[in-house]
Design a protein around this motif. Structure first.
Motif, PDB file in Angstrom:
ATOM      1  N   SER A  76      13.438  -2.237 -26.633  1.00 21.43           N
ATOM      2  CA  SER A  76      13.814  -3.953 -26.090  1.00 21.43           C
ATOM      3  C   SER A  76      14.883  -3.599 -24.835  1.00 21.43           C
TER       4      SER A  76
ATOM      5  N   ARG B 176      11.307   5.165 -45.053  1.00 24.51           N
ATOM      6  CA  ARG B 176      12.568   3.926 -44.337  1.00 24.51           C
ATOM      7  C   ARG B 176      13.886   5.030 -44.458  1.00 24.51           C
TER       8      ARG B 176
ATOM      9  N   HIS C 290       7.287  -0.871 -39.880  1.00 23.89           N
ATOM     10  CA  HIS C 290       8.099  -1.684 -39.591  1.00 23.89           C
ATOM     11  C   HIS C 290       8.959  -0.809 -38.905  1.00 23.89           C
TER      12      HIS C 290
ATOM     13  N   ARG D  74      16.289  -0.086 -38.064  1.00 24.54           N
ATOM     14  CA  ARG D  74      15.790   0.254 -39.424  1.00 24.54           C
ATOM     15  C   ARG D  74      14.208   0.161 -39.679  1.00 24.54           C
ATOM     16  N   TRP D  75      13.366   1.096 -39.816  1.00 25.47           N
ATOM     17  CA  TRP D  75      12.498   1.766 -39.803  1.00 25.47           C
ATOM     18  C   TRP D  75      12.022   1.700 -40.680  1.00 25.47           C
TER      19      TRP D  75
ATOM     20  N   SER E   9       9.053   2.097 -29.273  1.00 29.65           N
ATOM     21  CA  SER E   9       8.645   0.116 -28.258  1.00 29.65           C
ATOM     22  C   SER E   9      10.162   0.412 -27.579  1.00 29.65           C
TER      23      SER E   9
ATOM     24  N   ALA F  16      12.161  -2.604 -36.670  1.00 27.83           N
ATOM     25  CA  ALA F  16      13.581  -3.863 -36.302  1.00 27.83           C
ATOM     26  C   ALA F  16      14.866  -3.405 -36.445  1.00 27.83           C
TER      27      ALA F  16
ATOM     28  N   ILE G   9      18.326  -9.718 -37.381  1.00 25.52           N
ATOM     29  CA  ILE G   9      17.713  -8.889 -37.648  1.00 25.52           C
ATOM     30  C   ILE G   9      17.112  -9.438 -36.126  1.00 25.52           C
ATOM     31  N   LYS G  10      15.857  -8.314 -35.906  1.00 28.19           N
ATOM     32  CA  LYS G  10      15.370  -8.770 -34.218  1.00 28.19           C
ATOM     33  C   LYS G  10      13.741  -7.552 -34.962  1.00 28.19           C
ATOM     34  N   PRO G  11      12.860  -7.901 -35.101  1.00 25.50           N
ATOM     35  CA  PRO G  11      11.710  -6.972 -35.087  1.00 25.50           C
ATOM     36  C   PRO G  11      11.267  -6.707 -33.593  1.00 25.50           C
ATOM     37  N   LEU G  12      10.589  -5.855 -33.805  1.00 22.08           N
ATOM     38  CA  LEU G  12      10.341  -4.866 -32.708  1.00 22.08           C
ATOM     39  C   LEU G  12       8.645  -4.700 -32.892  1.00 22.08           C
ATOM     40  N   THR G  13       8.955  -4.878 -31.728  1.00 20.46           N
ATOM     41  CA  THR G  13       6.920  -4.640 -31.191  1.00 20.46           C
ATOM     42  C   THR G  13       6.144  -3.182 -31.569  1.00 20.46           C
TER      43      THR G  13
END
Ligand SMILES: [Cu+2]
Length: 115
Positions: free
Chosen positions: A85, A107, A58, A95-96, A83, A60, A68-72
């Motif tokens: 953005s 993480r 994951h 945040r990984w 990713s 973000a 918090i914005k999730p990243l694809t």
């Protein structure tokens, strides 16, 4: 919960036998921790020292306003998570959470600034 226990077991074990585990440790990143990126389009690349499962890792972004914005994730099937953005100037934190092929989770956070 189970994942958290595994992660703790991994960290605990690692302290005693540094070479016996292949969990993914971050080797380098773009943007670098504490670094500056020039927007608006920011390429995000996290390189690890072992293979990571892109589908179950994951990424973000913590935005300047705290959201918090999730990243694809675009995974290369090896040791990288990618990713991108489009970001306005400000302070951000990646945040990984990475799942390595040994089933362990690592993480961390990567703060950076967009100019
Ligand atoms: Cu491990």
């Amino acid at each position: 919960m189970k994942a958290a226990v595994v992660a703790l077991a991994c960290i605990f074990s690692f302290g005693f036998s540094p070479t016996a585990f292949a969990h993914a440790r971050l080797v380098s990143s773009t943007p670098a921790a504490g670094g500056t990126a020039h927007g608006p389009t920011i390429a995000i690349t996290l390189k690890f020292d072992s293979r990571v499962d892109g589908a179950r890792s994951h990424l973000a972004l913590m935005m300047p306003n705290g959201n918090i914005k999730p990243l694809t994730i675009v995974a290369d099937g090896a040791s990288e998570l990618d990713s991108h953005s489009t970001l306005s100037p400000g302070k951000y934190t990646i945040r990984w959470q990475a799942l390595s092929t040994d089933g362990h989770i690592t993480r961390g956070e990567i703060p950076f600034v967009v100019r």
